[in-house]
Every structure is written in C-alpha cells, then in structure tokens.
Design a protein around this motif. Structure first.
Motif, PDB file in Angstrom:
ATOM      1  N   MET A 104      -0.093  13.628  52.357  1.00 48.21           N
ATOM      2  CA  MET A 104      -0.616  14.022  53.662  1.00 48.21           C
ATOM      3  C   MET A 104      -2.010  14.630  53.543  1.00 48.21           C
ATOM      4  O   MET A 104      -2.851  14.456  54.416  1.00 48.21           O
ATOM      5  CB  MET A 104       0.346  15.018  54.339  1.00 48.21           C
ATOM      6  N   THR A 105      -2.267  15.349  52.452  1.00 43.91           N
ATOM      7  CA  THR A 105      -3.600  15.932  52.266  1.00 43.91           C
ATOM      8  C   THR A 105      -4.530  15.003  51.488  1.00 43.91           C
ATOM      9  O   THR A 105      -5.730  15.250  51.412  1.00 43.91           O
ATOM     10  CB  THR A 105      -3.501  17.290  51.520  1.00 43.91           C
ATOM     11  N   PRO A 109      -6.733  11.356  57.548  1.00 46.32           N
ATOM     12  CA  PRO A 109      -5.968  11.316  58.801  1.00 46.32           C
ATOM     13  C   PRO A 109      -6.645  10.552  59.931  1.00 46.32           C
ATOM     14  O   PRO A 109      -6.007  10.203  60.925  1.00 46.32           O
ATOM     15  CB  PRO A 109      -5.821  12.807  59.163  1.00 46.32           C
ATOM     16  N   THR A 110      -7.964  10.274  59.787  1.00 46.01           N
ATOM     17  CA  THR A 110      -8.709   9.607  60.864  1.00 46.01           C
ATOM     18  C   THR A 110      -8.795   8.088  60.692  1.00 46.01           C
ATOM     19  O   THR A 110      -9.371   7.405  61.522  1.00 46.01           O
ATOM     20  CB  THR A 110     -10.137  10.171  60.959  1.00 46.01           C
ATOM     21  N   TYR A 156      -1.559   5.258  61.454  1.00 41.02           N
ATOM     22  CA  TYR A 156      -2.228   6.388  60.814  1.00 41.02           C
ATOM     23  C   TYR A 156      -1.211   7.166  59.966  1.00 41.02           C
ATOM     24  O   TYR A 156      -0.008   7.094  60.225  1.00 41.02           O
ATOM     25  CB  TYR A 156      -2.855   7.302  61.876  1.00 41.02           C
ATOM     26  N   PRO A 157      -1.690   7.920  58.966  1.00 40.73           N
ATOM     27  CA  PRO A 157      -0.757   8.636  58.091  1.00 40.73           C
ATOM     28  C   PRO A 157       0.276   9.504  58.823  1.00 40.73           C
ATOM     29  O   PRO A 157       1.436   9.555  58.418  1.00 40.73           O
ATOM     30  CB  PRO A 157      -1.692   9.496  57.224  1.00 40.73           C
ATOM     31  N   HIS A 158      -0.141  10.161  59.929  1.00 42.41           N
ATOM     32  CA  HIS A 158       0.797  11.062  60.614  1.00 42.41           C
ATOM     33  C   HIS A 158       1.940  10.308  61.307  1.00 42.41           C
ATOM     34  O   HIS A 158       2.945  10.907  61.680  1.00 42.41           O
ATOM     35  CB  HIS A 158       0.053  11.942  61.633  1.00 42.41           C
ATOM     36  N   ARG A 165       4.384   7.570  53.339  1.00 40.96           N
ATOM     37  CA  ARG A 165       3.030   7.978  52.946  1.00 40.96           C
ATOM     38  C   ARG A 165       2.849   7.894  51.429  1.00 40.96           C
ATOM     39  O   ARG A 165       1.801   7.500  50.942  1.00 40.96           O
ATOM     40  CB  ARG A 165       2.741   9.410  53.446  1.00 40.96           C
TER      41      ARG A 165
END
Length: 344
Positions: A104-105, A109-110, A156-158, A165
């Motif tokens: 996630m990090t 995220p964009t 997107y990742p989220h 992921r």
C-alpha cells in the motif's frame, strides 16, 4: 549451481546520526547462485532489510553510506557499491527486482496498477508500445494468479485487497524478467491463508523462471517452504550460514537455537509457554567488544565477552561464528526440541 549471480563481500553500512554513527551492517558476506533462494533471517533490527535495500541502492544517502572495502558484485560485472544513481537505474527494475513488505505504501495511489506495471516495462524497453505494455501487464497479473486481469489493470491500489496488492507488487517486480528478486518480508501484512498463497506463488515463479531470490524474513515457516540456503544475522553480522537442512537440523549457534525454539510446534503441549530469547539486541551506536550475542547467551564464556569469534567451519557449506565450535570449547548439548530427530 555455477557462477554466482550476486557476490556480497565485507558489506558495511552505517548511518550518520546526530548522536553518532549507527553501524547497521558490519562485514556481511554471502553469495547467491542462479536459480537459488537464499533466506536472510533474524529479529527486527538485525540489519537484514538494510542489507537488502543496500543491494538495490534504495537506502537514502545521506544519512546512510556504504563503507570503503564493501563489495556488491552483481552478474559478475556490476559493482553495485560504486555505481552512480543513473547507472543503478538501468539495472534496478530490469535485472534486479524488489517486493516490499507493505504494497500500500510502495504502490502509487494516483495511478492504475496497469499504468504502474507498463511504466516499468517501457522504461527499460523503449521499443514496446503503450498498448503492448498494457497487454504484458495483464499477462503478468494473470501469471501471479489474479482473475479478470483486463479489469484489474484499470483499478487503483485502494480498490484491491492486501493479497491482490501484493500480487501486483510481484507482477511489477517481474515486469522485465529480472535475474535477481529481493523479497523483503513479502507476507508480513497478510493473513495466514493469503501468506500461504503468496509463498506458493513465489516458489512456482522461481521454479518456472529460474530467478534467484533473496528472501528477507523473520518467519522460519516461510524459510522452510522456500529456501535452499540460509544466513542468520544478529547485530549487523552473519552469525551462521548453511543449507536449509544445516540450519534446521544441525544449527551450531545459540542465537539460531533461540530462533528455532521460539517457533510454535504442533506436537507441543498447549499449556507450555513459548520459548523466547531474553534480553535485547545491543546498541549499534557502540557495538560491544567480543560476541554481540554474549550478553543474552546462556552459554557465554569469558572469551565471548573479549574476542569476537570468526566463523568456524562445520562442513563445506556450513559455518557459525561461535566460540562453542572451537576444538577446545566445552561440549554443550543442543537444546531439546531442535536439531536432528526433533521434526519427526
């Protein structure tokens, strides 16, 4: 297995901090052969992740710096320790890939996951069109076990679960068919079922592609599933190295004994307390004289607190940095529950 894909010799990495120098990695040496899985194990703060990130040249400089005399030779021709950032960018991602512990990090995220994977493909192969790169991205997501890959590349990742992921991270690291893959705690943030799937996936990919893997972990169950060779780190140094069988069935360092005893066993009494290693690791601002593990070791002798032991050879592929392996040392029985005969 032939010529090593990676040779690390006397790697020393320090961090210059306000209070002084933190000696995070102190003379680490090892090799990784083609198609081999090397596990680096040890508790938090032992230097295993710093070692991995230094191989990829991902640690920030300053405050970190690689000390003189360190060598990281990749593929017999790239001296990683001396390469500039622009030279490193041509190797990183193309010949060497990395799977981080928290996708996630690590993912942007964009950007859609397809855009992120295809960007890596096109960066290292200018002849590939955008459409071809997206097609390859979908193929990679299918390879790592994601269904509906054509849809997933638009997400997107989220919008994905933790396990998905992590699969995207693996696809991203495989985008340019690297010769070496570094997996830094690849299953830490995942639940047990997903962990098993990710380990099966990595093992399957390694067998199919003959990619060499460095597996950074504190989970000895993961090590048992995947590794060919193991190095055990403590306080920035390698304290034991050997094959998987050497480390699990004939460990020769008290720290390795402690790690193995701390793993819960299916055949143990449920009322038994879990074994632990008492004490805390030493302060690497001022590493202790002698063996760094001596203060926590129930077998420590006078010499352990005065002179740091060299590696004593147990067999051709197995050595341990412990005075108990000296010919004149007193005989010490391996703790019950580990070693040969303890696993059935």
């Amino acid at each position: 297995m032939g010529k090593p894909i990676l040779e690390v010799k006397n790697l020393r990495v320090s961090f210059k901090m306000y209070a002084g120098e933190v000696q995070a990695v102190r003379g680490v040496s090892f090799t990784v052969d083609k198609g081999e899985v090397l596990a680096i194990v040890g508790e938090s703060g032992c230097g295993k992740s710093v070692t991995a990130q230094t191989i990829m040249r991902l640690i920030p400089t300053p405050p970190s710096y690689i000390k003189e005399g360190s060598s990281i030779l990749f593929d017999g021709k790239h001296e990683i320790a001396k390469m500039t950032e622009s030279q490193m960018e041509r190797v990183r991602g193309k010949d060497m890939g990395m799977i981080f512990q928290d996708p996630m990090t690590s993912l942007n995220p964009t950007m859609t996951v397809g855009a992120q994977i295809s960007e890596g493909i096109r960066k290292h192969n200018q002849k590939v069109s955008k459409a071809e790169a997206f097609k390859r991205s979908a193929e990679l997501l299918t390879l790592v076990g994601m269904s509906n890959a054509e849809e997933r590349i638009q997400q997107y990742p989220h919008e994905l679960s933790g396990g998905m992921r992590q699969r995207v991270m693996i696809a991203l690291s495989l985008a340019c068919n690297p010769k070496l893959l570094i997996a830094d705690e690849p299953t830490t943030a995942l639940d047990v079922t997903i962990q098993a799937q990710i380990i099966d996936l990595l093992r399957d990919i390694q067998e199919k592609t003959e990619t060499s893997i460095i597996l950074i972990t504190h989970d000895l169950g993961v090590v048992a599933e995947m590794a060919h060779k193991v190095i055990v780190m403590y306080a920035g140094k390698v304290v034991e190295r050997g094959t998987l069988d050497d480390i699990f069935y004939n460990p020769r360092h008290p720290y390795t004994w402690g790690l193995l005893r701390s793993v819960p066993r299916l055949d143990s009494d449920k009322n038994n307390e879990l074994a632990s290693i008492p004490g805390t690791p030493p302060d690497l601002y001022a590493p202790p004289v002698g063996c760094a593990f001596a203060a926590r070791c129930p077998y420590a002798m006078k010499v352990c607190k005065e002179i740091d032991p060299e590696h004593f050879e147990v067999s051709a592929d197995h050595s341990a940095a412990c005075w108990l392996n000296h010919p004149d040392a007193p005989e010490v029985e391996m703790p019950v529950g580990i070693g040969r005969g303890s696993h059935g």
